[in-house]
Design a protein around this motif. Structure first.
Motif, PDB file in Angstrom:
ATOM      1  N   VAL A 119       0.823  -1.215   0.000  1.00  0.00           N
ATOM      2  CA  VAL A 119       0.000   0.000   0.000  1.00  0.00           C
ATOM      3  C   VAL A 119       0.855   1.262   0.000  1.00  0.00           C
ATOM      4  CG1 VAL A 119      -2.044  -1.034   1.046  1.00  0.00           C
ATOM      5  CG2 VAL A 119      -0.221  -0.147   2.521  1.00  0.00           C
ATOM      6  N   GLU A 120       2.096   1.156  -0.493  1.00  0.00           N
ATOM      7  CA  GLU A 120       2.943   2.346  -0.555  1.00  0.00           C
ATOM      8  C   GLU A 120       2.535   3.251  -1.716  1.00  0.00           C
ATOM      9  OE1 GLU A 120       5.039   3.017   1.910  1.00  0.00           O
ATOM     10  OE2 GLU A 120       4.255   1.121   2.686  1.00  0.00           O
ATOM     11  N   HIS A 121       2.685   4.552  -1.507  1.00  0.00           N
ATOM     12  CA  HIS A 121       2.601   5.516  -2.598  1.00  0.00           C
ATOM     13  C   HIS A 121       3.737   5.206  -3.569  1.00  0.00           C
ATOM     14  CE1 HIS A 121       2.788   9.430  -4.648  1.00  0.00           C
ATOM     15  NE2 HIS A 121       1.575   9.682  -4.170  1.00  0.00           N
ATOM     16  N   HIS A 122       3.521   5.473  -4.873  1.00  0.00           N
ATOM     17  CA  HIS A 122       4.573   5.125  -5.847  1.00  0.00           C
ATOM     18  C   HIS A 122       5.904   5.814  -5.531  1.00  0.00           C
ATOM     19  CE1 HIS A 122       3.101   8.889  -7.700  1.00  0.00           C
ATOM     20  NE2 HIS A 122       4.318   9.004  -8.160  1.00  0.00           N
ATOM     21  N   SER A 123       5.840   6.974  -4.846  1.00  0.00           N
ATOM     22  CA  SER A 123       7.071   7.684  -4.487  1.00  0.00           C
ATOM     23  C   SER A 123       7.875   6.930  -3.444  1.00  0.00           C
ATOM     24  CB  SER A 123       6.745   9.092  -3.976  1.00  0.00           C
ATOM     25  OG  SER A 123       5.974   9.032  -2.787  1.00  0.00           O
ATOM     26  N   ASN A 124       7.253   5.953  -2.792  1.00  0.00           N
ATOM     27  CA  ASN A 124       7.967   5.143  -1.808  1.00  0.00           C
ATOM     28  C   ASN A 124       8.133   3.702  -2.283  1.00  0.00           C
ATOM     29  OD1 ASN A 124       9.362   5.027   0.656  1.00  0.00           O
ATOM     30  ND2 ASN A 124       7.589   4.238   1.758  1.00  0.00           N
ATOM     31  N   ILE A 125       7.942   3.491  -3.586  1.00  0.00           N
ATOM     32  CA  ILE A 125       8.223   2.181  -4.192  1.00  0.00           C
ATOM     33  C   ILE A 125       9.335   2.306  -5.229  1.00  0.00           C
ATOM     34  CG2 ILE A 125       7.307   0.307  -5.609  1.00  0.00           C
ATOM     35  CD1 ILE A 125       4.564   0.829  -4.411  1.00  0.00           C
ATOM     36  N   VAL A 126       9.160   3.259  -6.144  1.00  0.00           N
ATOM     37  CA  VAL A 126      10.099   3.392  -7.269  1.00  0.00           C
ATOM     38  C   VAL A 126      11.549   3.588  -6.819  1.00  0.00           C
ATOM     39  CG1 VAL A 126      10.694   4.744  -9.306  1.00  0.00           C
ATOM     40  CG2 VAL A 126       8.300   4.204  -8.831  1.00  0.00           C
ATOM     41  N   PRO A 127      11.839   4.451  -5.829  1.00  0.00           N
ATOM     42  CA  PRO A 127      13.251   4.615  -5.429  1.00  0.00           C
ATOM     43  C   PRO A 127      13.875   3.326  -4.923  1.00  0.00           C
ATOM     44  CG  PRO A 127      11.908   6.417  -4.576  1.00  0.00           C
ATOM     45  CD  PRO A 127      10.967   5.386  -5.097  1.00  0.00           C
ATOM     46  N   TRP A 128      13.062   2.481  -4.287  1.00  0.00           N
ATOM     47  CA  TRP A 128      13.598   1.226  -3.741  1.00  0.00           C
ATOM     48  C   TRP A 128      13.736   0.170  -4.833  1.00  0.00           C
ATOM     49  CZ3 TRP A 128      15.652   2.393   0.625  1.00  0.00           C
ATOM     50  CH2 TRP A 128      15.128   3.474   1.335  1.00  0.00           C
ATOM     51  N   GLN A 129      12.838   0.210  -5.825  1.00  0.00           N
ATOM     52  CA  GLN A 129      13.029  -0.652  -6.996  1.00  0.00           C
ATOM     53  C   GLN A 129      14.338  -0.307  -7.699  1.00  0.00           C
ATOM     54  OE1 GLN A 129       9.316   0.376  -8.986  1.00  0.00           O
ATOM     55  NE2 GLN A 129       8.504  -1.682  -8.627  1.00  0.00           N
ATOM     56  N   MET A 130      14.578   0.995  -7.859  1.00  0.00           N
ATOM     57  CA  MET A 130      15.805   1.450  -8.521  1.00  0.00           C
ATOM     58  C   MET A 130      17.045   1.067  -7.721  1.00  0.00           C
ATOM     59  SD  MET A 130      14.448   5.174  -9.805  1.00  0.00           S
ATOM     60  CE  MET A 130      16.020   5.667 -10.506  1.00  0.00           C
ATOM     61  N   LEU A 131      16.958   1.177  -6.386  1.00  0.00           N
ATOM     62  CA  LEU A 131      18.076   0.777  -5.535  1.00  0.00           C
ATOM     63  C   LEU A 131      18.386  -0.703  -5.722  1.00  0.00           C
ATOM     64  CD1 LEU A 131      20.082   1.188  -3.119  1.00  0.00           C
ATOM     65  CD2 LEU A 131      18.148   0.569  -1.627  1.00  0.00           C
ATOM     66  N   CYS A 132      17.331  -1.533  -5.695  1.00  0.00           N
ATOM     67  CA  CYS A 132      17.531  -2.981  -5.825  1.00  0.00           C
ATOM     68  C   CYS A 132      18.150  -3.324  -7.180  1.00  0.00           C
ATOM     69  CB  CYS A 132      16.200  -3.706  -5.638  1.00  0.00           C
ATOM     70  SG  CYS A 132      15.607  -3.720  -3.928  1.00  0.00           S
ATOM     71  N   GLU A 133      17.702  -2.652  -8.235  1.00  0.00           N
ATOM     72  CA  GLU A 133      18.284  -2.889  -9.556  1.00  0.00           C
ATOM     73  C   GLU A 133      19.756  -2.465  -9.588  1.00  0.00           C
ATOM     74  OE1 GLU A 133      15.921  -0.842 -12.410  1.00  0.00           O
ATOM     75  OE2 GLU A 133      14.160  -2.126 -12.119  1.00  0.00           O
ATOM     76  N   ARG A 134      20.059  -1.372  -8.905  1.00  0.00           N
ATOM     77  CA  ARG A 134      21.401  -0.804  -8.922  1.00  0.00           C
ATOM     78  C   ARG A 134      22.409  -1.706  -8.212  1.00  0.00           C
ATOM     79  NH1 ARG A 134      20.012   3.827  -6.974  1.00  0.00           N
ATOM     80  NH2 ARG A 134      21.020   3.839  -4.935  1.00  0.00           N
ATOM     81  N   VAL A 135      21.993  -2.291  -7.080  1.00  0.00           N
ATOM     82  CA  VAL A 135      22.960  -3.054  -6.269  1.00  0.00           C
ATOM     83  C   VAL A 135      22.788  -4.561  -6.386  1.00  0.00           C
ATOM     84  CG1 VAL A 135      23.100  -1.142  -4.623  1.00  0.00           C
ATOM     85  CG2 VAL A 135      21.554  -3.062  -4.141  1.00  0.00           C
ATOM     86  N   GLY A 136      21.697  -5.006  -7.050  1.00  0.00           N
ATOM     87  CA  GLY A 136      21.471  -6.441  -7.161  1.00  0.00           C
ATOM     88  C   GLY A 136      20.772  -7.041  -5.958  1.00  0.00           C
ATOM     89  N   ALA A 137      19.890  -6.247  -5.329  1.00  0.00           N
ATOM     90  CA  ALA A 137      19.103  -6.740  -4.194  1.00  0.00           C
ATOM     91  C   ALA A 137      17.722  -7.169  -4.674  1.00  0.00           C
ATOM     92  CB  ALA A 137      18.987  -5.655  -3.126  1.00  0.00           C
TER      93      ALA A 137
END
Length: 242
Positions: A119-137
């Protein structure tokens, strides 16, 4: 009893009529209206003090800087934050989240897991998706029950030694449900994970105590709690900020 008319009198926009009727405003989850006191203070600043803060030695700059730091102290006291240096002014709640997520690679490594809620706002999902893609999490999601509450049983099952960051909102902007953030944070900390709580909807409606909540990071939006547009707060523990 609350004196509704006295409260309404603080908000000049409520003197407007819409479709021939007095304005009734329910969209505070998006942005709150501004009381006369806030409007007057903004006008006062631009009329009497306008100058760059921390950038000059002339009288106006010093006065503006003193006012700026006094407001930081008010925020510190209001939210029971230990030190003023833990109050970071941003352009808004989204900026605060992005500031943490952009530096979170110091906490999240390849193979780690980040947990968010459904139930997160997209502003609190997209940055973490990008982080996971960036570091391989890997991004894991806490599901929601039929009544709108988070499935805490599943959340406990998601936690493990790979959990590096847990990110949830305090109050859902879509459902209005208050999440048990203290319990969520306690579970995350048991596994050594960092936590960020999105307080965009809670900051204007609840009495918040940062030391009691015990999140590593907590974000807030000024424009949702009767403040001006373009101001937000990022709180962090001293250890997390360092």
């Amino acid at each position: 009893m609350l004196d509704i008319q006295k409260i309404r009198a603080d908000f000049p926009i409520l003197n407007r009529e819409v479709n021939g009727r007095p304005l009734v405003y329910f969209d505070n989850a998006a942005t709150s209206q501004k009381p006369q006191q806030v409007i007057d203070k903004i006008v006062e600043y631009y009329t009497l003090y306008n100058a760059n803060i921390h950038r000059g030695v002339h009288a106006l700059s010093q006065e503006a800087t003193d006012l700026f730091e006094a407001s930081r102290e008010k925020v510190r006291a209001f939210f029971n934050i230990p030190q003023t240096k833990q109050v970071i002014f941003t352009s808004g709640n989204t900026h605060s989240i992005n500031a943490v997520a952009s530096g979170a690679h110091v906490f999240v490594q390849k193979g780690d897991e980040v947990i968010v809620s459904a139930v997160e706002h997209h502003s609190n999902i997209v940055p973490w998706q990008m982080l996971c893609e960036r570091v391989g999490a890997t991004l894991k999601v806490i599901p929601v029950l039929d009544n709108g509450e988070l499935d805490m049983k599943t959340y406990v099952g998601l936690l493990n030694d790979k959990t590096a960051f847990v990110v949830v909102n305090h109050v859902s902007n879509a459902l209005g449900v208050t999440n048990p953030v203290e319990e969520i944070i306690k579970g995350a900390h048991k596994h050594g994970a960092m936590t960020l709580i999105d307080g965009a909807q809670s900051c204007g409606h609840m009495k918040l105590d940062m030391q009691a909540i015990n999140a590593d990071f907590y974000t807030m939006a000024g424009h949702k709690m009767c403040g001006p547009t373009g101001i937000g707060i990022l709180y962090g523990t001293e250890k997390a900020l360092n």
